[in-house]
Design an enzyme around this catalytic site. Sequence first.
Site, PDB file in Angstrom:
ATOM      1  N   HIS A  47      -6.771   9.798 -27.473  1.00  0.00           N
ATOM      2  CA  HIS A  47      -6.409   8.700 -26.582  1.00  0.00           C
ATOM      3  C   HIS A  47      -7.345   7.510 -26.772  1.00  0.00           C
ATOM      4  CE1 HIS A  47      -6.763   6.682 -22.570  1.00  0.00           C
ATOM      5  NE2 HIS A  47      -5.460   6.580 -22.761  1.00  0.00           N
ATOM      6  N   GLU A  50      -6.261   5.666 -29.807  1.00  0.00           N
ATOM      7  CA  GLU A  50      -5.068   4.859 -29.529  1.00  0.00           C
ATOM      8  C   GLU A  50      -5.460   3.506 -28.934  1.00  0.00           C
ATOM      9  OE1 GLU A  50      -2.508   4.102 -25.833  1.00  0.00           O
ATOM     10  OE2 GLU A  50      -2.712   6.257 -26.176  1.00  0.00           O
ATOM     11  N   HIS A  51      -6.412   3.513 -28.006  1.00  0.00           N
ATOM     12  CA  HIS A  51      -6.882   2.253 -27.414  1.00  0.00           C
ATOM     13  C   HIS A  51      -7.534   1.356 -28.457  1.00  0.00           C
ATOM     14  CE1 HIS A  51      -6.777   2.454 -22.852  1.00  0.00           C
ATOM     15  NE2 HIS A  51      -6.166   3.576 -23.223  1.00  0.00           N
ATOM     16  N   GLU A 127      -9.408   3.914 -16.390  1.00  0.00           N
ATOM     17  CA  GLU A 127      -8.133   4.627 -16.415  1.00  0.00           C
ATOM     18  C   GLU A 127      -8.290   6.045 -15.877  1.00  0.00           C
ATOM     19  OE1 GLU A 127      -4.549   5.697 -19.627  1.00  0.00           O
ATOM     20  OE2 GLU A 127      -6.388   4.696 -20.315  1.00  0.00           O
TER      21      GLU A 127
END
Length: 420
Positions: A47, A50-51, A127
């Site tokens: 993840h 991905e950022h 997040e």
Amino acid sequence: MSVQTHSLANGFRIVTEKMPGLQSASIGIWVTAGGRNERIEQNGIAHFLEHMAFKGTKTRTSLQIAEEIEDVGGYINAYTSREVTAYYARVLGGDVLLALDVISDILLNPVFDEDEIEVERGVILQEIGQALDTPDDVIFDWLQDEAYPDQPIGRTILGPEERVRSFSREDLRRFVHEHYGPSQMILSAAGDVDHEAIVRAAEELFGGLESRVANVPTKALFQGGARREIKPLEQAHFALAFEGPGYCDDAIYTAQIYSVALGGGMSSRLFQEVREKRGLCYTIFAQTGAHSDTGMMTIYAGTSGEQLPELASITMQELARAADDMNETEVARARAQMKAGMLMGLESPSSRAERLARLMQIWNRIPPLEETVAQIDAVTKQGVRDFAASLAGEAPAALALYGPVERAPDLADLLKGRAA
């Protein structure tokens, strides 16, 4: 509508579908690596990566990445799941190759600037904090962890805060080297697309990548367990799961139809019995999700702490009752809902591109739509009853409870209710 596929010599796969009458297209690259491909010390890095994809390449700044797509009215985004990380864009047909060039750049030429890593680390920590403050999000992470304890597939996709704080540039590069080989990438496009033009562009952009042996994730083992977190919230959140079939198992269609009939809509058993007749909740649903080698049939509801014991008891009674009296009308309705949902979704190029990528990941081919419809139609009332009976028997379960849940039954007592 025509589906075309192509594989480069290094294993990079391409699938496209021309959708006549559309002026837009969706194009993306689905990497068959997600949360379950992480080692424990890497939890959350898929993840994080991905950022970082949008934080600059050797030829584009993060602003230029956004501007090139938005200057032509397009949209670019990404997501990480347990088995896939996807990078995709929605643009007009004439800008498909531009979108592919931008997506290939962020995958092949990331710089992982140290300052940008620190900026994005802060964003991801926010997040995580937001997810922890959202009960009907975090409860599914807890449920997954209880279902598959101490396994990659059971860990949160976002990762724990302490891991996210520790990731370095070298950690990101290592994960890319381990999991972003050409055979782990699927380029999928749908809408106003030109297959041959996309293949030529893909050959130029990805054809030079060296083939790598893909890492095989640890086999999933559904074990079950329970987690109860007491907190003074307005709602008591209840999530229960049983193991379901993986997406390569023919029984996946039976499981999905069962969950639709049980709790997939306003006419479903749980909605009618728990909400409409008794008013015990606002939200209740059942769903079946699948991975390559396992799946989960999940029931979720939110109610008051006082009403949770009754809601849980009725839910287990409905599980038991479905094994005995699920009727043909309910099964036919669930089949229709499944087919309609699938076919309606295919009117969107974004949904269609994602479906094509997923089918290539599962089967390395695109089964004709008629084949899928036939498998749905082949599910029988007895097959659904048999599946229901397997859950109402001795199947292990996972339970997650959050909020004012002091009065909720423990897992062992709850499961006794399915024999009622």
